[in-house]
Write a protein that holds these residues in place. Structure first.
Motif, PDB file in Angstrom:
ATOM      1  N   GLY A  98       0.923  -1.265  -0.002  1.00 52.89           N
ATOM      2  CA  GLY A  98       0.060   0.097   0.040  1.00 52.89           C
ATOM      3  C   GLY A  98       0.769   1.148   0.145  1.00 52.89           C
ATOM      4  N   GLU A 108      -3.672   3.932  -1.118  1.00 52.17           N
ATOM      5  CA  GLU A 108      -4.279   2.860  -1.751  1.00 52.17           C
ATOM      6  C   GLU A 108      -3.742   1.497  -1.178  1.00 52.17           C
ATOM      7  OE1 GLU A 108      -2.647   2.389  -5.898  1.00 52.17           O
ATOM      8  OE2 GLU A 108      -0.652   3.485  -5.348  1.00 52.17           O
ATOM      9  N   VAL A 109      -4.431   0.420  -1.342  1.00 51.25           N
ATOM     10  CA  VAL A 109      -3.870  -0.966  -0.686  1.00 51.25           C
ATOM     11  C   VAL A 109      -4.078  -1.988  -1.905  1.00 51.25           C
ATOM     12  CG1 VAL A 109      -6.115  -1.392   0.163  1.00 51.25           C
ATOM     13  CG2 VAL A 109      -4.224  -2.341   1.202  1.00 51.25           C
ATOM     14  N   LEU A 141      -8.350   1.641   5.563  1.00 50.92           N
ATOM     15  CA  LEU A 141      -7.880   0.781   4.828  1.00 50.92           C
ATOM     16  C   LEU A 141      -7.303  -0.360   5.782  1.00 50.92           C
ATOM     17  CD1 LEU A 141      -5.727   2.793   2.410  1.00 50.92           C
ATOM     18  CD2 LEU A 141      -7.809   1.606   1.919  1.00 50.92           C
TER      19      LEU A 141
END
Length: 541
Positions: free
Chosen positions: A334, A431-432, A499
């Protein structure tokens, strides 16, 4: 028989949106002409061929290559060097109607780059293999397509120059957004007499051994390392470097060979296995050589620095957190941009990144530089002499309002680059990547992440596998990606909390895979043990 366009694959070690591409192993030998071959031996940077070509093409370099500049004779260079919107609009005018040659288009996910260059009014031509996916994009994205056979590596520069001469086209700049094509693009630019980053600089970055050597000569920190030309070098390399250590191909082969080793026995095993996989007879025709390097393992926290150079000056440099990789494959998990690292440590990371790019000899364009902050200070991983993938462009645009495609185009044309950088980030981007924890068959369609779409910070969910697909998990090799989630918020804590909760809580016990071996079942991996979810290495005793 008509040729079938091929596309490049995603490097499984990097997040899918990073778009670090590799040539698929299943590509037939008959399609070798579409990509630079194994053991690529580029024309030496000091070859007399360059002077011959420059005389042949009768190019007279100038500080501005945009043909539109002649229409603005009242503009002085100093008048367009400022960071204001007025100056940026004038720089954009200089971009319009210029002509740029793209050398190899890369993975089809880079389409957004060429769409943006078209929006800027640039005339694009592309040089690529006869079966590239980009061939079908003429005239929508590219005005001209120059096909060449890349497999004849002894004469690829000559082939390229003959094709350019036959086309009758003239170019104001030559560039690429595809890593493997960087050395060739620099050589074509030199042969045309177009000022660009030198082949020497590009070669320095492309070869990890040379990168370390140049850094050492410049007084920059380097790891303990030892080159491996054959099996005979393994014992000495292990003695010099010690353990744990990282074994990797000198020229970079995606996930192949980049692995942590704990003993000489393991080094020998991994070296033999990777060397076998690199043989051209296996269909892997995208390597740049078979030399390896063994270097000390870096502990610590990892970062990307996106750096923009204009005539050897740093015009922009910002840092992104790379979350702890899933070892031993060093698979990314991520990112968060801007970084949540301590400000003073961020400055150290950025300084080494920029100092390294300049020491290698670079002067123009965008660079994607990977580093770690270790218990011994900042250390370089590698310099990518091109812009990173779509998420790299997106996070810099969202966080700082900087369009790296536009700025790289300006730098390539020698238009002074001076973007307006806000004092504080516009928003945070995260983001992951969700990868397969074990091997088996995907049992669900896209509804297994439907609940995540309800959160307003979610920008997109990209599914990389569908129901019925077989995936490789951690027990068999580099895990396959199942999905990727991208989010944005003005509150970085909202991103981090969402996340982690998504992967560790909401998806617990919900892996949509029927395992090949029930004993191999495990939960999704998430790096809660490291920054930004734990204390930074830079602040530990």
């Amino acid at each position: 028989m008509a040729s079938i366009p091929f596309d490049l694959s995603i490097n499984k070690r990097h997040l899918p949106s990073a778009q670090d591409e590799v040539v698929p192993e299943e590509i037939a030998e008959s399609m070798n002409s579409n990509f630079l071959p194994a053991a690529m031996a580029h024309t030496p940077a000091n070859s007399t061929l360059f002077a011959q070509y420059q005389n042949q093409f009768e190019v007279t370099p100038s500080p501005f290559f945009s043909p539109v500049f002649s229409n603005f004779t009242d503009i002085q260079p100093d008048k367009i060097r400022g960071p204001g919107e007025k100056e940026q609009k004038m720089r954009r005018k200089l971009l319009r109607e210029s002509s740029i040659l793209i050398v190899q288009g890369g993975y089809s996910g880079k389409r957004f780059i060429y769409e943006r260059l078209n929006e800027l009014g640039i005339h694009l031509s592309i040089m690529d293999g006869p079966d590239s996916v980009w061939k079908s994009e003429v005239p929508d994205l590219f005005e001209h397509y120059i096909p060449i056979d890349f497999s004849e590596y002894d004469s690829v520069l000559q082939t390229a120059m003959e094709a350019i001469e036959a086309s009758g086209l003239k170019f104001d700049a030559v560039t690429t957004f595809y890593e493997d094509a960087v050395p060739l693009a620099a050589r074509i630019a030199r042969a045309l007499g177009v000022e660009s980053n030198t082949p020497e600089a590009c070669d320095n970055a492309r070869n990890k051994h040379t990168t370390r050597k140049v850094m050492g000569e410049a007084g920059l920190p380097v790891p303990k390392y030892h080159s491996i030309f054959s099996e005979d070098d393994l014992g000495k390399a292990c003695e010099v470097v010690g353990f744990p250590a990282i074994l990797k191909p000198v020229f970079g082969l995606a996930s192949f060979g980049v692995i942590r080793c704990e003993s000489e026995k393991e080094v020998r095993e991994k070296y033999a296995k990777t060397k076998e996989a690199m043989k051209t007879s296996t269909g892997i025709v995208w390597s740049q050589g078979t030399q390896f390097v063994l270097e000390e393992y870096y502990d610590g926290d990892e970062f990307d620095v996106d750096c923009l150079l204009s005539d050897g000056e740093v015009a922009y440099a910002k840092i992104t957190d790379n979350w702890a990789c899933w070892e031993p494959w060093f698979q990314e998990t991520g990112t968060l941009s801007p970084s949540a690292y301590p400000e003073d440590k961020q400055k150290e990371v950025i300084k080494l990144a920029c100092d390294t790019a300049l020491a290698l000899g670079f002067k123009w364009g965008v660079f994607h530089i990977e580093l770690k902050y270790t218990s011994r200070g900042v250390r370089l991983i590698e310099v990518n002499a091109r812009m990173g993938g779509v998420s790299v462009w997106d996070c810099n645009k969202r966080a700082w309002g900087i369009d790296l495609v536009e700025e790289h185009a300006m730098a390539s044309l020698k238009i002074p680059v001076c973007p307006a950088i806000p004092d504080t980030p516009l928003e945070y981007f995260g983001e992951v990547g969700i990868n397969a924890p074990y091997s088996g068959i995907v049992t669900s369609n896209e509804n297994w992440l439907a609940f995540a779409k309800e959160n307003p910070i979610v920008l997109a969910i990209h599914f990389l596998k569908k129901r019925g697909d077989h995936v490789v998990g951690a027990e068999k090799g580099v895990p396959d990606w199942l999905a990727e989630i991208r989010v944005a918020s003005k509150d970085k804590e909202e991103i981090l909390t969402f996340l982690r909760d998504l992967v560790e809580v909401q998806l617990k016990g919900r892996v949509p895979i029927k395992p090949d071996d029930p004993k191999a079942k495990r939960e999704f991996f998430f790096p809660s043990h490291a920054h930004p979810y734990a204390d930074p290495v830079a602040q530990r005793d």
